[in-house]
Design a protein around this motif. Sequence first.
Motif, PDB file in Angstrom:
ATOM      1  N   GLY B 233     -52.283  81.743  57.563  1.00  0.00           N
ATOM      2  CA  GLY B 233     -53.406  82.536  58.223  1.00  0.00           C
ATOM      3  C   GLY B 233     -53.610  83.476  57.140  1.00  0.00           C
ATOM      4  N   LEU B 234     -54.902  83.544  56.972  1.00  0.00           N
ATOM      5  CA  LEU B 234     -55.605  84.632  56.137  1.00  0.00           C
ATOM      6  C   LEU B 234     -56.138  85.678  56.984  1.00  0.00           C
ATOM      7  N   CYS B 235     -55.325  87.104  56.882  1.00  0.00           N
ATOM      8  CA  CYS B 235     -55.836  88.085  57.501  1.00  0.00           C
ATOM      9  C   CYS B 235     -56.038  89.261  56.419  1.00  0.00           C
ATOM     10  N   VAL B 236     -57.051  88.970  55.645  1.00  0.00           N
ATOM     11  CA  VAL B 236     -57.202  89.880  54.375  1.00  0.00           C
ATOM     12  C   VAL B 236     -58.632  90.467  54.296  1.00  0.00           C
ATOM     13  N   ALA B 237     -59.352  90.719  55.271  1.00  0.00           N
ATOM     14  CA  ALA B 237     -60.774  91.040  55.403  1.00  0.00           C
ATOM     15  C   ALA B 237     -60.909  92.213  54.487  1.00  0.00           C
ATOM     16  N   GLY B 238     -62.186  91.804  53.698  1.00  0.00           N
ATOM     17  CA  GLY B 238     -62.663  92.574  52.319  1.00  0.00           C
ATOM     18  C   GLY B 238     -62.358  91.746  51.203  1.00  0.00           C
ATOM     19  N   LEU B 249     -62.424  77.074  49.202  1.00  0.00           N
ATOM     20  CA  LEU B 249     -63.415  77.266  49.969  1.00  0.00           C
ATOM     21  C   LEU B 249     -64.417  78.367  49.542  1.00  0.00           C
ATOM     22  N   ARG B 250     -65.682  78.046  50.223  1.00  0.00           N
ATOM     23  CA  ARG B 250     -66.813  79.285  50.120  1.00  0.00           C
ATOM     24  C   ARG B 250     -67.175  79.631  51.564  1.00  0.00           C
ATOM     25  N   LEU B 251     -67.453  81.026  51.642  1.00  0.00           N
ATOM     26  CA  LEU B 251     -67.417  81.450  53.091  1.00  0.00           C
ATOM     27  C   LEU B 251     -68.883  81.956  53.251  1.00  0.00           C
ATOM     28  N   PRO B 252     -69.245  82.124  54.556  1.00  0.00           N
ATOM     29  CA  PRO B 252     -70.416  82.849  54.863  1.00  0.00           C
ATOM     30  C   PRO B 252     -70.116  84.472  55.025  1.00  0.00           C
ATOM     31  N   ILE B 253     -69.683  85.090  54.020  1.00  0.00           N
ATOM     32  CA  ILE B 253     -69.167  86.433  53.845  1.00  0.00           C
ATOM     33  C   ILE B 253     -69.704  87.012  52.553  1.00  0.00           C
ATOM     34  N   GLU B 254     -70.010  88.314  52.643  1.00  0.00           N
ATOM     35  CA  GLU B 254     -70.515  88.878  51.284  1.00  0.00           C
ATOM     36  C   GLU B 254     -69.262  90.391  51.463  1.00  0.00           C
ATOM     37  N   THR B 255     -69.138  91.048  50.252  1.00  0.00           N
ATOM     38  CA  THR B 255     -68.390  91.958  50.171  1.00  0.00           C
ATOM     39  C   THR B 255     -69.260  93.196  50.138  1.00  0.00           C
ATOM     40  N   HIS B 256     -68.908  94.325  50.839  1.00  0.00           N
ATOM     41  CA  HIS B 256     -69.636  95.495  50.621  1.00  0.00           C
ATOM     42  C   HIS B 256     -68.755  96.823  50.837  1.00  0.00           C
ATOM     43  N   LEU B 257     -69.403  97.840  50.358  1.00  0.00           N
ATOM     44  CA  LEU B 257     -68.605  99.202  50.661  1.00  0.00           C
ATOM     45  C   LEU B 257     -69.142  99.795  51.790  1.00  0.00           C
ATOM     46  N   LEU B 258     -68.254 100.431  52.682  1.00  0.00           N
ATOM     47  CA  LEU B 258     -68.256 101.465  53.492  1.00  0.00           C
ATOM     48  C   LEU B 258     -67.546 102.822  53.342  1.00  0.00           C
ATOM     49  N   VAL B 338     -63.795  98.011  51.223  1.00  0.00           N
ATOM     50  CA  VAL B 338     -64.488  96.966  51.219  1.00  0.00           C
ATOM     51  C   VAL B 338     -64.439  96.243  52.268  1.00  0.00           C
ATOM     52  N   MET B 339     -65.808  96.072  52.784  1.00  0.00           N
ATOM     53  CA  MET B 339     -66.040  95.054  54.231  1.00  0.00           C
ATOM     54  C   MET B 339     -66.145  93.742  54.009  1.00  0.00           C
ATOM     55  N   ASP B 340     -65.567  92.708  54.594  1.00  0.00           N
ATOM     56  CA  ASP B 340     -66.047  91.463  54.701  1.00  0.00           C
ATOM     57  C   ASP B 340     -67.450  91.455  55.550  1.00  0.00           C
ATOM     58  N   MET B 341     -68.331  91.241  54.893  1.00  0.00           N
ATOM     59  CA  MET B 341     -69.674  91.398  55.926  1.00  0.00           C
ATOM     60  C   MET B 341     -70.191  89.995  56.143  1.00  0.00           C
ATOM     61  N   GLY B 356     -54.419  73.206  58.751  1.00  0.00           N
ATOM     62  CA  GLY B 356     -53.361  74.301  58.623  1.00  0.00           C
ATOM     63  C   GLY B 356     -53.660  75.611  57.776  1.00  0.00           C
ATOM     64  N   LEU B 357     -54.726  75.715  57.474  1.00  0.00           N
ATOM     65  CA  LEU B 357     -55.091  77.110  57.186  1.00  0.00           C
ATOM     66  C   LEU B 357     -56.271  77.622  57.733  1.00  0.00           C
ATOM     67  N   PHE B 358     -55.970  78.900  58.310  1.00  0.00           N
ATOM     68  CA  PHE B 358     -56.729  79.389  59.368  1.00  0.00           C
ATOM     69  C   PHE B 358     -57.275  80.870  58.796  1.00  0.00           C
ATOM     70  N   LEU B 359     -58.495  81.167  59.054  1.00  0.00           N
ATOM     71  CA  LEU B 359     -59.187  82.203  58.534  1.00  0.00           C
ATOM     72  C   LEU B 359     -59.235  83.503  59.797  1.00  0.00           C
ATOM     73  N   ASN B 360     -59.091  84.549  59.549  1.00  0.00           N
ATOM     74  CA  ASN B 360     -59.373  85.943  60.264  1.00  0.00           C
ATOM     75  C   ASN B 360     -59.995  86.769  59.382  1.00  0.00           C
ATOM     76  N   GLY B 361     -61.562  86.932  59.526  1.00  0.00           N
ATOM     77  CA  GLY B 361     -62.129  87.753  58.458  1.00  0.00           C
ATOM     78  C   GLY B 361     -63.446  87.919  59.054  1.00  0.00           C
ATOM     79  N   GLY B 362     -64.230  88.632  58.195  1.00  0.00           N
ATOM     80  CA  GLY B 362     -65.679  88.714  58.351  1.00  0.00           C
ATOM     81  C   GLY B 362     -65.810  89.670  59.391  1.00  0.00           C
ATOM     82  N   TRP B 363     -65.080  90.915  59.519  1.00  0.00           N
ATOM     83  CA  TRP B 363     -64.930  92.037  60.497  1.00  0.00           C
ATOM     84  C   TRP B 363     -66.148  92.754  60.288  1.00  0.00           C
ATOM     85  N   CYS B 364     -66.860  92.838  59.312  1.00  0.00           N
ATOM     86  CA  CYS B 364     -67.902  93.765  59.153  1.00  0.00           C
ATOM     87  C   CYS B 364     -67.489  94.959  58.985  1.00  0.00           C
TER      88      CYS B 364
END
Lengths: 94, 417
Positions: B233-238, B249-258, B338-341, B356-364
């Motif tokens: 499981g990937l829990c590495v948002a940002g 893999l390519r994701l529907p995510i961009e990385t931004h600063l908050l 750094v945010m997973d937008m 078997g690979l699961f993603l937890n991300g994109g939390w903005c």
Amino acid sequence: MLLLPCPFCGARAETEFVFGGDGSVAPPPEGENASDAAWTEALYFRDNPRGAHRELWFHRHGCRRWIAVERDTVSHAILRAELLVPSARKDGQA
Amino acid sequence: MRYSLLSLVRNALSGHRHWRPAWRDAAPKPAYDVVIVGGGGHGLATAYYLARLHGIGRVAVLEKGWIGGGNTGRNTTIIRSNYFLPANAHFYEHALKLWEGLSRELNYNIMFSQRGVVNLFHSPAEREGWTRRYNMMRLNGTDAEVLTRERLAAMLPELSLDPGARYPVLGGVIQPRGGVARHDAVAWGYARAADRLGVDIIQNCEVTGFEIGNGRIAGVETTRGAIRAGRVGLCVAGHSGTLARLAGLRLPIETHLLQAVVTEPVKPFLSRVVSSGALRVYVSQTAKGEVLIGGPLDGYNSYSQRGAWPTVERILAGAAELYPRIRRLRLMRQWAGVMDMSMDGSPIISATPVGGLFLNGGWCYGGFKATPAAGWCMAHLLATGATHDLGRAFALDRFRTGHILTERGEGPQPHLH
């Protein structure tokens, strides 16, 4: 603070510009005949590089032209900046 | 050791020499049932619920630095469930209910303070929008109230209600059960509770690659050697994009600063979290007395974890307009995460094209408040391979099927979310 080298106006502060997003993505060339998968990729999926990133900026408080900038997303160093020239369409329409 | 009044008294009387570390410093074993990448709140909560609810004890949490050292330690600790879309509303409400019992559940004081989260409105259009959203929350069974200027004045005595302000306050909304919690304690509490159930928490262990055969995950390569696991499981948002790329893999995510800043500590004057959309700023006062001020994204892709001054200037101007008395305070710290937008502004808890690979991300910028429910859904996904009902709408697939989940409707422009 980013200092963006505008090809017309010279180096200007980021507050003069509007960010226009990832400049490496484009609509599929087949247009409305493109597959759903091609549109999904173009609309939603990004390389999101950690390093050199091509992006668009609009010089709102300057020359009001769009520029394409290559910027490092870790160091924020500006690697390249050029005027964005829309490519002419093959069918001759604007 | 169970923490209690008795353990506190006993250790106080013996000079605090006998406290034991809250979790073991585990060394990696060659194989686990489940490997979780990322030792922030989400990764640790996932490990805890895997062991607690699903009886899977052969679990490792791999952290490249120290636990809670990424966005878990950088957020502004706000907890709320004021969402409009039913899928988001039910998910975040489940999170809030878990927060309400979390200190007791973990036997660890996470300092959850339900002081109420207030959102101000400054125009009739904003008032209509917020009222619609808060009425929707009531229909979904969440606590929500609309406040007049008079009630705001009584509730927030220092708030500027000057009718001559650039954006005069017309009123506000409040979620009374919203509040704040101590972010480090959330990571530490989950770590300690997971460790007691046999989970190995392995720090200074960076994942450098994935072992994939026939489209299925077989293990991870790390700076401390290879580790075999059938489920990862990937829990590495940002940093989801960076890790996902290692798996092809390519994701529907961009990385931004908050960014956020805190002032020097002062006497308590602000008892709630106060947020203004028009001024694009939110303000609260920490338990230490610092005024904590946050705002929007810096607005362009970045992994730097350093914010720029234009954003600081803008949010400070907004905060000073709401609370003129803070103008004279000095800033103590300024930082950025750094945010997973994600492309629709909603999270992703999902299977991926790699078996078997699961993603937890994109939390903005909303990952902290989701921590318990994200861990809950991610544990369910890792244990059963099936999506939990609460997380059904957060599948990666939605970008292909068109079931995007967008609260504000900006379109696929993460820098505008």
